[in-house]
Design a protein around this motif. Structure first.
Motif, PDB file in Angstrom:
ATOM      1  N   ARG A 130       9.506  -4.738 -15.087  1.00 51.17           N
ATOM      2  CA  ARG A 130       8.332  -4.590 -14.229  1.00 51.17           C
ATOM      3  C   ARG A 130       8.740  -4.506 -12.756  1.00 51.17           C
ATOM      4  O   ARG A 130       8.205  -3.705 -11.992  1.00 51.17           O
ATOM      5  N   TRP A 131       9.703  -5.342 -12.377  1.00 54.90           N
ATOM      6  CA  TRP A 131      10.177  -5.323 -10.987  1.00 54.90           C
ATOM      7  C   TRP A 131      10.764  -3.965 -10.634  1.00 54.90           C
ATOM      8  O   TRP A 131      10.553  -3.456  -9.526  1.00 54.90           O
ATOM      9  N   SER A 132      11.477  -3.355 -11.554  1.00 50.06           N
ATOM     10  CA  SER A 132      12.139  -2.076 -11.298  1.00 50.06           C
ATOM     11  C   SER A 132      11.155  -0.992 -10.888  1.00 50.06           C
ATOM     12  O   SER A 132      11.438  -0.179 -10.004  1.00 50.06           O
ATOM     13  N   SER A 133      10.010  -0.978 -11.525  1.00 49.43           N
ATOM     14  CA  SER A 133       9.034   0.078 -11.250  1.00 49.43           C
ATOM     15  C   SER A 133       7.993  -0.321 -10.215  1.00 49.43           C
ATOM     16  O   SER A 133       7.334   0.542  -9.625  1.00 49.43           O
ATOM     17  N   ARG A 134       7.856  -1.630  -9.958  1.00 49.32           N
ATOM     18  CA  ARG A 134       6.776  -2.097  -9.090  1.00 49.32           C
ATOM     19  C   ARG A 134       7.259  -2.819  -7.835  1.00 49.32           C
ATOM     20  O   ARG A 134       6.454  -3.347  -7.074  1.00 49.32           O
ATOM     21  N   LEU A 150       0.826  -1.206   0.000  1.00 49.04           N
ATOM     22  CA  LEU A 150       0.000   0.000   0.000  1.00 49.04           C
ATOM     23  C   LEU A 150       0.864   1.261   0.000  1.00 49.04           C
ATOM     24  O   LEU A 150       0.606   2.211  -0.746  1.00 49.04           O
ATOM     25  N   ALA A 151       1.918   1.266   0.816  1.00 47.73           N
ATOM     26  CA  ALA A 151       2.767   2.454   0.951  1.00 47.73           C
ATOM     27  C   ALA A 151       3.555   2.748  -0.319  1.00 47.73           C
ATOM     28  O   ALA A 151       3.786   3.916  -0.665  1.00 47.73           O
ATOM     29  N   ASN A 152       3.976   1.704  -1.019  1.00 47.70           N
ATOM     30  CA  ASN A 152       4.841   1.889  -2.183  1.00 47.70           C
ATOM     31  C   ASN A 152       4.120   1.747  -3.518  1.00 47.70           C
ATOM     32  O   ASN A 152       4.731   1.950  -4.571  1.00 47.70           O
ATOM     33  N   GLY A 153       2.831   1.410  -3.451  1.00 46.41           N
ATOM     34  CA  GLY A 153       2.088   1.223  -4.694  1.00 46.41           C
ATOM     35  C   GLY A 153       2.688   0.132  -5.544  1.00 46.41           C
ATOM     36  O   GLY A 153       2.649   0.181  -6.779  1.00 46.41           O
ATOM     37  N   GLY A 154       3.272  -0.858  -4.870  1.00 44.08           N
ATOM     38  CA  GLY A 154       3.985  -1.911  -5.573  1.00 44.08           C
ATOM     39  C   GLY A 154       3.128  -3.112  -5.904  1.00 44.08           C
ATOM     40  O   GLY A 154       1.913  -3.116  -5.729  1.00 44.08           O
ATOM     41  N   GLU A 155       3.807  -4.129  -6.377  1.00 47.64           N
ATOM     42  CA  GLU A 155       3.157  -5.372  -6.780  1.00 47.64           C
ATOM     43  C   GLU A 155       3.682  -6.509  -5.911  1.00 47.64           C
ATOM     44  O   GLU A 155       4.857  -6.516  -5.524  1.00 47.64           O
ATOM     45  N   GLN A 165      11.888 -10.323  -1.351  1.00 42.81           N
ATOM     46  CA  GLN A 165      12.895  -9.471  -0.701  1.00 42.81           C
ATOM     47  C   GLN A 165      14.311  -9.798  -1.168  1.00 42.81           C
ATOM     48  O   GLN A 165      15.220  -8.983  -1.033  1.00 42.81           O
ATOM     49  N   LEU A 166      14.507 -10.987  -1.719  1.00 40.27           N
ATOM     50  CA  LEU A 166      15.843 -11.415  -2.136  1.00 40.27           C
ATOM     51  C   LEU A 166      16.116 -11.146  -3.610  1.00 40.27           C
ATOM     52  O   LEU A 166      17.256 -11.281  -4.062  1.00 40.27           O
ATOM     53  N   VAL A 167      15.081 -10.773  -4.355  1.00 38.97           N
ATOM     54  CA  VAL A 167      15.260 -10.470  -5.776  1.00 38.97           C
ATOM     55  C   VAL A 167      16.137  -9.224  -5.911  1.00 38.97           C
ATOM     56  O   VAL A 167      15.913  -8.216  -5.249  1.00 38.97           O
ATOM     57  N   GLY A 168      17.138  -9.301  -6.760  1.00 40.42           N
ATOM     58  CA  GLY A 168      18.075  -8.197  -6.940  1.00 40.42           C
ATOM     59  C   GLY A 168      19.340  -8.347  -6.119  1.00 40.42           C
ATOM     60  O   GLY A 168      20.340  -7.684  -6.392  1.00 40.42           O
ATOM     61  N   ASN A 169      19.312  -9.216  -5.119  1.00 44.17           N
ATOM     62  CA  ASN A 169      20.484  -9.451  -4.275  1.00 44.17           C
ATOM     63  C   ASN A 169      21.366 -10.510  -4.936  1.00 44.17           C
ATOM     64  O   ASN A 169      20.951 -11.662  -5.082  1.00 44.17           O
ATOM     65  N   PRO A 170      22.592 -10.158  -5.335  1.00 45.48           N
ATOM     66  CA  PRO A 170      23.452 -11.094  -6.075  1.00 45.48           C
ATOM     67  C   PRO A 170      23.901 -12.313  -5.280  1.00 45.48           C
ATOM     68  O   PRO A 170      24.514 -13.212  -5.853  1.00 45.48           O
ATOM     69  N   ALA A 171      23.586 -12.367  -3.993  1.00 46.76           N
ATOM     70  CA  ALA A 171      23.931 -13.548  -3.207  1.00 46.76           C
ATOM     71  C   ALA A 171      22.970 -14.702  -3.484  1.00 46.76           C
ATOM     72  O   ALA A 171      23.293 -15.859  -3.215  1.00 46.76           O
ATOM     73  N   TYR A 172      21.797 -14.381  -4.048  1.00 50.59           N
ATOM     74  CA  TYR A 172      20.760 -15.398  -4.212  1.00 50.59           C
ATOM     75  C   TYR A 172      20.394 -15.682  -5.670  1.00 50.59           C
ATOM     76  O   TYR A 172      19.710 -16.662  -5.958  1.00 50.59           O
ATOM     77  N   PHE A 201      15.263 -11.394 -16.763  1.00 49.46           N
ATOM     78  CA  PHE A 201      14.429 -11.995 -15.725  1.00 49.46           C
ATOM     79  C   PHE A 201      15.322 -12.495 -14.602  1.00 49.46           C
ATOM     80  O   PHE A 201      16.521 -12.722 -14.790  1.00 49.46           O
ATOM     81  N   TRP A 202      14.733 -12.672 -13.425  1.00 51.32           N
ATOM     82  CA  TRP A 202      15.506 -13.092 -12.263  1.00 51.32           C
ATOM     83  C   TRP A 202      15.662 -14.606 -12.252  1.00 51.32           C
ATOM     84  O   TRP A 202      14.689 -15.347 -12.313  1.00 51.32           O
ATOM     85  N   ALA A 203      16.915 -15.068 -12.170  1.00 52.39           N
ATOM     86  CA  ALA A 203      17.226 -16.499 -12.119  1.00 52.39           C
ATOM     87  C   ALA A 203      17.836 -16.818 -10.757  1.00 52.39           C
ATOM     88  O   ALA A 203      18.893 -16.281 -10.401  1.00 52.39           O
ATOM     89  N   TRP A 204      17.171 -17.685 -10.002  1.00 59.20           N
ATOM     90  CA  TRP A 204      17.641 -18.045  -8.669  1.00 59.20           C
ATOM     91  C   TRP A 204      18.822 -19.007  -8.741  1.00 59.20           C
ATOM     92  O   TRP A 204      18.922 -19.813  -9.668  1.00 59.20           O
ATOM     93  N   TYR A 205      19.686 -18.941  -7.736  1.00 58.36           N
ATOM     94  CA  TYR A 205      20.795 -19.882  -7.628  1.00 58.36           C
ATOM     95  C   TYR A 205      20.348 -21.138  -6.877  1.00 58.36           C
ATOM     96  O   TYR A 205      19.630 -21.059  -5.877  1.00 58.36           O
ATOM     97  N   GLY A 206      20.793 -22.289  -7.349  1.00 56.79           N
ATOM     98  CA  GLY A 206      20.650 -23.538  -6.614  1.00 56.79           C
ATOM     99  C   GLY A 206      19.268 -23.814  -6.062  1.00 56.79           C
ATOM    100  O   GLY A 206      18.254 -23.721  -6.763  1.00 56.79           O
TER     101      GLY A 206
END
Length: 318
Positions: free
Chosen positions: A212-216, A159-164, A171-178, A190-195
């Motif tokens: 889409r993730w970038s804006s939402r 609600l606060a961020n108008g996100g999706e 929460q882990l999307v975009g973090n290069p550790a995952y 697209f996001w590809a998960w490790y292992g």
């Protein structure tokens, strides 16, 4: 007399110039030594159960695994971040190794910034905040039975961020550790998960596309607070390449595309003072130079567990 005065002035100038030499290699070596000691200490604290959110992560994972055995392998993988065997801690160790090779950096300023970033990233209070992301992933997987930490609720976040709602693990999307951003045959990233983290793909409707993730996207500690400290220069370059590639695609269509980090999302609560003083995520990868030594470490800092924190129930509403 004049000759003697000239000699004195010449000697003074020589000593002055010697004192104005480049001290960056010395600073890098100093930070490298301090960072190594702090990373080692952090690993011991994680394995000894002295980091609050690490303990909470393990508790949450155990609780949810007992009620959702089908995702137990994924929860077990997530709980590794509660120890020195997790991907976040492994990332710190890898960056320490890379720090010793100056060819990994464009110049001494960038190497010095990375040395200081590593020292700060291994601060137990800051690392405790960083662990709020995997903790909140497990909390969201519980459907609200387990409370989020250091962040507002899932519903309030959207609600606060108008996100999706990008589903479990967002929460882990975009973090290069995952995982990492990969380019499909259609040219879209697209996001590809490790292992084992690829199990998240089974819990969502489809791929998470970068544009889409970038804006939402909604709030996460890494993307909105910790990215500056927990991203190596190499990882930052890769992230920027994904952004530039997507931006060009949009430009060809006459559309504008903004970086996912251009605007910070709101949603953090009760973070440490170390997190409050962290540079903005949007500045990640920029060499600032002139780094100054700042010690935020304190043995009495609030990253350690108190008896009141470890004995209370982790379930919501109790």
């Amino acid at each position: 007399m004049a000759v003697m005065l000239m000699r004195v002035l010449a000697l003074t100038l020589v000593f002055a110039l010697a004192g104005c030499g480049d001290d960056r290699p010395e600073k890098i070596a100093k930070f490298q030594q301090l960072a190594q000691a702090r990373v080692d200490t952090l690993g011991q604290m994680l394995d000894n159960g002295e980091v609050r959110n690490a303990n909470l992560l393990k508790q949450y994972a155990d609780i949810l695994a007992s009620t959702k055995p089908d995702v137990a392998p994924l929860l077990q993988e997530l709980s590794k971040d509660a120890s020195s065997q997790g991907p976040m801690y492994a990332s710190l160790k890898r960056r320490l190794q890379e720090l010793g090779n100056e060819s990994n950096f464009v110049d001494l300023d960038q190497q010095l910034d990375e040395a200081e970033n590593l020292y700060q990233a291994a601060d137990p209070s800051l690392y405790n905040d960083m662990l709020s992301d995997p903790v909140n992933v497990v909390a969201d997987m519980s459907g609200g039975a387990l409370a989020r930490v250091n962040a507002i609720s899932r519903e309030a976040d959207i609600l606060a961020n108008g996100g999706e709602d990008f589903g479990a693990g967002s929460q882990l999307v975009g973090n290069p550790a995952y995982g990492s951003w990969q380019t499909g045959s259609n040219g879209m990233s697209f996001w590809a998960w490790y292992g084992m983290y690829s199990m998240f793909s089974n819990l969502v409707r489809g791929p998470i596309y970068y544009d889409r993730w970038s804006s939402r996207r909604n709030y996460s500690y890494y993307n909105d607070v910790g990215r500056y400290r927990y991203t190596s220069p190499k990882q930052a370059r890769t992230q920027n390449q994904t952004f530039e590639r997507t931006k060009k695609q949009f430009n060809r269509q006459g559309k504008q595309f903004d970086s996912p980090y251009a605007k910070s999302r709101s949603g953090s609560t009760s973070l440490s003072r170390q997190s409050a003083s962290t540079p903005k995520a949007s500045t990640t990868g920029r060499a600032t130079g002139g780094s100054k030594f700042r010690s935020n470490y304190s043995k009495n800092s609030n990253f350690r567990n108190s008896s009141s924190r470890t004995t209370r129930s982790v379930r919501r509403g109790k």
